[in-house]
Design an enzyme around this catalytic site. Structure first.
Site, PDB file in Angstrom:
ATOM      1  N   PRO A  11      22.917  26.842  21.072  1.00 46.00           N
ATOM      2  CA  PRO A  11      22.991  27.415  22.168  1.00 46.00           C
ATOM      3  C   PRO A  11      24.232  27.055  23.252  1.00 46.00           C
ATOM      4  CG  PRO A  11      20.700  26.272  21.812  1.00 46.00           C
ATOM      5  CD  PRO A  11      21.931  25.783  20.563  1.00 46.00           C
ATOM      6  N   CYS A  12      24.643  27.901  24.132  1.00 49.70           N
ATOM      7  CA  CYS A  12      25.929  27.816  24.716  1.00 49.70           C
ATOM      8  C   CYS A  12      25.822  26.577  25.540  1.00 49.70           C
ATOM      9  CB  CYS A  12      26.269  29.095  25.602  1.00 49.70           C
ATOM     10  SG  CYS A  12      24.981  29.512  26.841  1.00 49.70           S
ATOM     11  N   GLN A  13      25.064  26.050  26.287  1.00 49.61           N
ATOM     12  CA  GLN A  13      24.581  24.874  27.027  1.00 49.61           C
ATOM     13  C   GLN A  13      25.375  23.685  26.132  1.00 49.61           C
ATOM     14  OE1 GLN A  13      22.217  26.815  26.409  1.00 49.61           O
ATOM     15  NE2 GLN A  13      21.165  27.429  28.285  1.00 49.61           N
ATOM     16  N   ALA A  14      25.355  23.780  24.852  1.00 47.50           N
ATOM     17  CA  ALA A  14      25.781  22.584  24.252  1.00 47.50           C
ATOM     18  C   ALA A  14      27.359  22.270  24.281  1.00 47.50           C
ATOM     19  CB  ALA A  14      25.596  22.966  22.727  1.00 47.50           C
TER      20      ALA A  14
END
Length: 501
Positions: free
Chosen positions: A102-105
């Protein structure tokens, strides 16, 4: 990385064995389905959400318990995974790794930190989101795949000023891969949905393969102002031009290709659901929608796309009918949905609702009810017709689909309300059903979703469209086969000389 492991994997492919795939952050299996259809062996998956994990196990491993359990990648090592799935030796378990954290990572993870993530893991103790990326790299290192596919949103090209796709390529290149990324829209690949995503492909250098992407199969002029279209994403990329060394321009769609698959192509053969009629007859009510009752297809002749969805090999439609053609209970809004025009968004919907309220108010007053402004009756009548959201603050919250265009991007938010995809048929006057969402995402009719309606919508919205994944997987399969064949031919004289000596 052990050269013996790579040689062994190349030898398997030279012997015409199916490449074995691990799907990380697999969801219910959009990428997995595309790779399965392209001739890969789906050998394992990692997915944290329990419903999505059960869906994946159900569709790819016959519901086997070991393959249907949620797996937390931050707490599960590659060795743990191999033991859980009985896969044997870690390094030899998989040939391909697909998926994408996930891009939040990636938030606040700088370029230097990405390069040093393994050497200095303590730097990430206070940023747990970075652990997903760290784990992804750990799995790549452990399984030593011949190829990698990653997918993410276009914004990853400018995530807080970083081009994460470029930085990921740098990390993989340092590990012995050739790497490239691009932006592809699913509508150009036979999916009835305008969905723009970043895709990254990497191959082991030993393969001798070059990174490229599949040519479009369909043509479409993307509508102006569509948020997330290629033009918007590429503008971000141009602003970071010095950080785009591994970017590959997407193959160009041309007008001589077949037109894009439309929402009507995808949905018209499904049985109609007249929401207002069901409401009047008391046949729809609040509560969880389970997939218990099967319904038959309509008598309309299916389009070629609908026929594909019915007959997808290994996931054919059930003879009993569709069990997930279920809709949301939205009694206030069915009449409003009927009045909306295709393409209308929330401001237009709000204006229609106010018209309806004024009409109803006039009727009430004409009947002598004297519903005065500010009275409880006035408020109750308005609340029963007009949605409560500020039209200036939620312009994109609602949208009625066009029948003659692909749908707009399906999101995981479908699991909460579904107003982003109001059916184009005003007679039916409703948001789309679970099966209609699956059709727009190119999941075949025989693909089953675990859980009730809301989890199923979420799984569908989160997925990579299987037809998009199939186009990428087929292209990668051809690239790998060609590279293996050329390598085999190049090695033949050497083997012959060794045999003579």
């Amino acid at each position: 990385m052990s050269n013996d492991v790579i040689i062994s994997k190349l030898a398997r492919l030279q012997a015409s064995c199916k490449p074995r795939v691990l799907d990380l952050f697999a969801g219910c299996g959009g990428i997995s389905l595309g790779f399965e259809a392209a001739g890969f062996e789906m050998r394992g998956a990692v997915e944290f959400d329990p419903d999505a994990a059960r869906s994946h196990g159900l569709n790819f491993h016959g519901g086997a318990e070991a393959h249907s359990q949620p797996i937390d990648i931050t707490k599960t090592s590659p060795a743990d995974l191999c033991r859980q799935l009985d896969l044997g030796n870690v390094a030899d378990a998989f040939d391909i790794v697909v998926g994408g954290p996930p891009c939040q990572a990636f938030a606040r993870v700088g370029r230097s930190k990405l390069r040093e993530i393994e050497e200095h893991p303590e730097a990430f103790i206070h940023d747990p989101r970075a652990q997903l990326y760290k784990k992804y790299l750990e799995y790549v290192d452990a399984f030593q795949p011949l190829a990698v596919l990653m997918e993410n949103v276009p914004d990853i090209l400018n995530h807080g000023g970083q081009n994460i796709a470029e930085e990921t390529c740098e990390v993989l290149e340092a590990k012995g891969y050739v790497c490239g990324y691009t932006l592809l829209n699913a509508a150009f690949y036979g999916v009835p949905q305008m969905r723009e995503r970043m895709f990254l492909i990497a191959y082991r250098r030993e393969l001798g393969a070059k990174v490229s992407f599949p040519s479009p199969s369909h043509w479409l002029v993307l509508p102006p102002g569509y948020e997330g279209t290629r033009s918007v994403a590429l503008k971000s990329l141009r602003n970071l031009a010095d950080q785009a060394h591994s970017y590959i321009a997407p193959p160009v769609a041309t007008p001589d290709l077949p037109p894009a698959v439309t929402a009507a192509d995808a949905l018209d053969d499904l049985p109609a659901i007249n929401a207002r009629k069901l409401l009047a007859e008391g046949k729809i009510s609040r509560g969880a929608r389970r997939f218990d009752n099967a319904v038959s297809y309509s008598r309309r002749k299916p389009s070629s796309y609908a026929e594909l969805m019915r007959t997808w090999h290994g996931h054919e439609a059930s003879k009993a009918g569709l069990t997930d053609h279920v809709i949301r209970y939205l009694p206030r809004d069915y009449e409003l949905f009927a009045r909306m025009n295709p393409g209308d968004q929330y401001p237009e919907a709000y204006a229609h609702a106010m018209e309806m309220f004024e009409e109803r108010l006039a009727i009430a007053n004409a009947q002598g009810k004297n519903v005065s402004e500010g009275s409880p009756e006035h408020k109750a009548l308005k609340d029963s017709i007009v949605p409560p959201y500020d039209a200036s603050k939620f312009p994109n919250k609602w949208r009625k689909m066009w029948r003659d265009q692909p749908a707009r991007t399906l999101m995981a938010h479908l699991g909460k309300d579904g107003y982003s995809h109001i059916h184009y048929d005003s007679t039916q006057a409703r948001t789309i059903s679970v099966r209609e969402a699956a059709r727009l995402q190119s999941f075949p009719d025989g693909f089953r979703f675990s859980g009730t309606m809301n989890p199923a919508f979420k799984q569908i919205g989160n997925a990579v469209p299987p037809l998009m994944a199939k186009a990428l997987a087929t292209h990668m399969m051809n690239t790998i086969k060609q590279a293996v064949t050329q390598k085999d031919m190049a090695d033949e004289p050497r083997r012959a000389a060794t045999a003579v000596s």
